[in-house]
Enzyme design. Structure first.
Site, mmCIF file in Angstrom:
data_model
loop_
_atom_site.group_PDB
_atom_site.id
_atom_site.type_symbol
_atom_site.label_atom_id
_atom_site.label_comp_id
_atom_site.label_asym_id
_atom_site.label_seq_id
_atom_site.Cartn_x
_atom_site.Cartn_y
_atom_site.Cartn_z
ATOM 1 N N CYS A 1 -9.204 15.765 41.450
ATOM 2 C CA CYS A 1 -8.001 14.946 41.264
ATOM 3 C C CYS A 1 -8.404 13.509 40.924
ATOM 4 O O CYS A 1 -9.250 12.914 41.596
ATOM 5 C CB CYS A 1 -7.163 14.973 42.547
ATOM 6 S SG CYS A 1 -5.808 13.762 42.531
ATOM 7 N N CYS B 1 -3.405 15.887 41.646
ATOM 8 C CA CYS B 1 -2.876 16.899 42.568
ATOM 9 C C CYS B 1 -1.424 17.217 42.229
ATOM 10 O O CYS B 1 -0.603 16.313 42.065
ATOM 11 C CB CYS B 1 -2.894 16.382 44.001
ATOM 12 S SG CYS B 1 -4.497 16.353 44.772
ATOM 13 N N GLY C 1 7.993 42.758 51.945
ATOM 14 C CA GLY C 1 7.855 42.931 50.498
ATOM 15 C C GLY C 1 8.993 43.698 49.855
ATOM 16 O O GLY C 1 9.117 43.707 48.637
ATOM 17 N N CYS D 1 -1.949 14.690 48.225
ATOM 18 C CA CYS D 1 -2.654 13.634 47.519
ATOM 19 C C CYS D 1 -2.453 12.279 48.229
ATOM 20 O O CYS D 1 -3.401 11.534 48.462
ATOM 21 C CB CYS D 1 -2.141 13.568 46.082
ATOM 22 S SG CYS D 1 -3.186 12.633 44.961
ATOM 23 N N CYS E 1 -7.135 11.187 44.104
ATOM 24 C CA CYS E 1 -7.674 11.292 45.465
ATOM 25 C C CYS E 1 -9.034 11.982 45.517
ATOM 26 O O CYS E 1 -9.628 12.101 46.579
ATOM 27 C CB CYS E 1 -6.688 12.023 46.386
ATOM 28 S SG CYS E 1 -6.650 13.807 46.148
#
Lengths: 367, 202, 300
Positions: free
Chosen positions: C248, C273, C39, C279, C251
């Protein structure tokens, strides 16, 4: 009927073909040669070399041609090329005192050893469009003065004889910084800062320099001297104990002389703002000198209140390759983040509408 | 003349060799205690071992002072070989070193004597490469921290004296600290400063 | 010899993966320190790349420094493999490093991304390289590097909490929807790059190594695998991710991040998606959404 956007590859290929076509323009006209660009758009090449940080006139000409005359794009091309070059070492400091001067003017003395030399300047030209340049008329040959090419003493040395100006600063001892090799860190040394300014965008530095003249950190500047000409670049090979000349480059140097009231440590004296740029670019050298002086506020114990005195602000935003990249990246797709914002704004509008008493339908309630 | 020893034995193909060694070091640093094989096909002068040398060739250069533990520093072949293949200057003091290499960890100065970075720039700290005879038949160290799902263990030898106590002192300095590469002749493992060492019992 | 042929002959050919070896070493050293201090933003001497700053130069430098001939590279922008900038970066590496490329998340060893984390769970051994525009999570609260560096040094993150809390006071919500700050291993507050906060939980205890490159801002940082990554929040206002009401349209997937696609000028729209590979693989497995009739398939 929904068809997903596909074919990015073909689109990019076609765009680049179109770009090549537009770059060439009307095929019935002859293509520009690099020699023509290097010779006749010499100041454009100078700027591209200076901000591209590569002294190579031919590559600058190539970059300008490839960029269709967009100088920042040309600078970018040169920088991207520079990055890939192996580094053999650092040259010795150039000696601008030994410069073969082509132009040298001082605003602080009427006359001085070496004289005032106007050289190839736009100054005092009347800015009237010249129809004769539309054709191919050969200009008259220039006249050379006896004694041209003799080293001219620096104005700062004249002031230094009386102790009226601060010393030139020490070299040696500490290693000179290089922001292309080590990450920038604030506050910076003056060496690294000057390097950043030398690579900085001419327009940005010009505006900042101008702002100091208008009272945003006024420094009472005088052009001690501007000199343009060629200097020798030398490289020392420690393993052979040998110093060899790598060739000559043209540079523009500006020494601004600024008032300084003195401090507890130093008596009243003149101080300097310094600018050094590849090629012939007085405007840039002067702007750098003004910014350099403004950025020395901390060192000289001056009040800091103006943008030009703010090192983080000036240095972080002076690089036009960085600036243009980040500004222009806004045209890349951002629809994922935008979707997140859309969702939030819709939700907040829904809550707002409910708070307002519900019955008045919000426009998107019709969805 | 020792010149041949100095010039020979480096990476045959520096671009790809250093890429593959780097990936091993990166993997090892990201997964503390994991042992990754190093086979760079190099033959450094003794007592520098091949894995430690490969890591040095991969990461050190003219910008990174390297400190050598006394026994190695005295060895002209080692110092010359590293200088020729990396261009790295020798650091006089452990605290000036970006990299340190020790063939005999028993003679290592205290870990806190190396560069530990500052609170603002904890990255300005030494990466210490310790040569190990083995990474599997020494006393077992139980490891935990970032990069380790639950716990991991490793059994390197020979470790510097009072190693667990010294390492605790490094842990306590976080984010300051230093990072270790343990280099057996043919494999490495890493202990970044975030790794905590528990006791050796399973 | 004319100037032109002189230049053609003189321009150098490029090294494997474009960067010279010295630059790679410098970046590799920064990556290792980044991994060792999760970080923390490691400053590095970022190079000019042959694409503009702001267009992924940080990610490209990281990828160029780690990639080898055995790697398989996937590049996504907004979750999609076929967005122009993703296409451009993928083509760059195919050219300068001659590596295999893929659109399949599962097949990739290195995934360079802008603005998304793939929906498919990443695995041990994969590396996710983020392109980062502004690496400093505190930058919009405090523009000065000298100040933000002190705040990180002292782990003084009160300002960030104040900002998030002001949002709540004013809007009833935390108004940060992307680039939502996280705390790494309990120490450094980190910018996850402008991914939607929907993706934040995927960073926590990931099996993959996550590397972040900010070219213009000259910072590299990292999150090793199996590392704590916690989105900042408050006891009374816990962190929550976006949810989508519908699945979606192509899909039928639920619980994934969706793009809104405008279908006509009468307000017609659909949600699909954002992760195109996810997808496509679902559709290949036979999943269908309400707008993915056979005619639809044929039209693509």
């Amino acid at each position: 009927m929904y068809v997903a956007v596909k074919g990015g590859e073909a689109a990019i290929r076609n765009a680049h073909r179109l770009l090549a076509d537009r770059r060439r323009g009307d095929r019935s006209l002859p293509s520009l040669t690099l020699g023509q660009i290097a010779e006749q758009l010499a100041l454009a090449c100078d700027r591209v070399m200076a901000e591209g940080s590569v002294y190579d006139r031919e590559l600058a000409a190539l970059a300008i041609k490839q960029a269709r005359g967009d100088l920042i794009e040309a600078i970018f091309l040169l920088r991207a090329y520079r990055t890939t070059l192996p580094r053999f070492g650092y040259s010795e400091p150039i000696d601008t005192g030994a410069m073969q001067v082509e132009r040298r003017v001082s605003a602080t003395y009427k006359d001085l050893p070496g004289g005032q030399m106007l050289g190839p300047t736009f100054d005092y030209t009347h800015r009237l469009l010249d129809p004769s340049l539309a054709g191919d008329d050969a200009p008259d040959d220039p006249e050379a003065r006896e004694g041209d090419g003799v080293p001219a003493m620096r104005v700062s040395d004249i002031l230094a004889q009386e102790g009226l100006i601060e010393a030139d600063g020490e070299t040696g001892g500490e290693e000179i910084g290089d922001l292309t090799r080590t990450p920038m860190e604030f506050p910076m040394g003056r060496d690294t800062r000057l390097q950043a300014l030398a690579r900085g965008d001419e327009g940005f530095l010009l505006a900042l320099g101008y702002s100091t003249q208008r009272g945003y950190a006024r420094s009472h500047p005088f052009v001690g001297e501007i000199r343009i000409g060629e200097v020798e670049v030398e490289y020392r090979m420690p393993e052979l104990g040998l110093t060899v000349s790598l060739g000559r480059i043209r540079v523009t140097e500006c020494q601004m002389v600024n008032q300084f009231k003195g401090s507890a440590k130093a008596p009243p004296q003149f101080t300097r703002g310094y600018g050094l740029v590849f090629g012939q670019s007085e405007r840039k050298a002067m702007a750098v000198a003004l910014c350099d002086r403004a950025l020395r506020a901390d060192e000289l114990g001056e009040d800091k209140f103006a943008p030009a005195q703010d090192e983080e602000f000036v240095i972080s935003h002076s690089d036009n390759v960085q600036a243009t990249g980040f500004v222009e990246h806004l045209k890349l797709p951002h629809y994922v983040d935008f979707q997140a914002e859309l969702d939030l704004v819709r939700r907040m509008r829904g809550e707002h509408a409910r708070k307002q008493g519900g019955d008045e339908a919000m426009p998107e309630a019709a969805e | 003349m020792a010149t041949a020893h100095i010039v020979e034995g480096g990476f045959a193909d520096p671009v790809f060799a250093s890429q593959s060694v780097f990936r091993a070091v990166m993997d090892a640093m990201a997964r503390p205690g994991s042992v990754l094989p190093i086979d760079a096909g190099i033959s450094p002068p003794a007592p520098l071992n091949a894995a430690a040398a490969a890591v040095a060739l991969t990461l050190a250069d003219g910008d990174t002072p390297v400190w050598l533990e006394a026994e190695m520093a005295k060895n002209e072949a080692v110092a010359g070989w590293l200088a020729f293949h990396t261009g790295a200057p020798l650091a006089q003091m452990p605290s000036d070193a970006v990299f340190a290499i020790a063939s005999n960890p028993a003679h290592l100065p205290p870990l806190t004597g190396f560069a530990l970075g500052t609170q603002e720039y904890p990255d300005r700290s030494t990466t210490v490469i310790l040569q190990m005879a083995s990474l599997s038949d020494g006393p077992v160290l139980r490891l935990s921290g970032p990069g380790i799902r639950t716990t991991n263990s490793i059994a390197p030898r020979p470790l510097p004296g009072h190693f667990e106590m010294q390492w605790q002192a490094i842990n306590d300095l976080y984010p300051r600290g230093l990072d270790l590469v343990l280099a057996a002749p043919d494999a490495i493992a890493c202990l970044p400063r975030t790794t905590r060492i528990g006791n050796g019992e399973a | 010899m004319t100037l032109e042929t002189e230049i053609e002959d003189g321009l150098a050919s490029y090294n494997f993966a474009y960067l010279d070896e010295q630059t790679k070493r410098m970046i590799r050293r920064a990556i290792l320190k980044g991994i060792a201090i999760p970080g923390y933003q490691v400053p590095f001497a970022s190079r000019e790349m042959p694409m503009p700053y702001g267009w992924g130069t940080g990610g490209v430098q990281v990828t160029a420094s780690i990639i080898g001939p055995d790697d398989t590279l996937k590049v996504i922008d907004q979750g999609a493999d076929d967005t122009t900038n993703a296409v451009s970066i993928r083509a760059f590496f195919a050219k300068v490093a001659d590596v295999e490329t893929t659109t399949r998340t599962g097949e990739a060893t290195i995934i360079q991304t802008r603005h998304r984390i793939p929906e498919e769970k990443l695995t041990e051994g994969q590396i996710l390289v983020y392109q980062v525009p502004i690496p400093e999570p505190l930058r919009f609260l405090e523009p000065r590097e000298t100040e933000t560096r002190k705040m990180h040094a002292l782990a003084e993150y009160g300002l960030m909490h104040v900002k998030l809390y002001e949002d709540i006071a004013r809007n009833g919500h935390i108004a940060t929807t992307y680039a939502y700050p996280v705390k790494v291993e309990g120490r450094y507050v980190m910018d996850p790059s402008p991914t939607p906060k929907f993706d934040n939980p995927k960073m926590h205890m990931s099996d993959a190594l996550q590397l972040f490159g900010a070219g213009r801002e000259k910072r590299i940082y990292a999150v090793p695998p199996h590392t704590n990554v916690v989105s900042l929040d408050f006891e009374d206002y816990p962190f929550e991710i976006q949810t989508f009401e519908e699945p979606c349209a192509l899909c039928g997937a639920h619980g994934v991040y969706l793009d809104e696609v405008i279908l006509d000028d009468r307000g017609g729209r659909m949600f699909v998606c954002s992760d195109t590979d996810f997808c496509e693989e679902r559709r290949a497995e036979g999943h269908r959404g309400h707008l993915s009739g056979e005619a639809m398939e044929a039209a693509e």
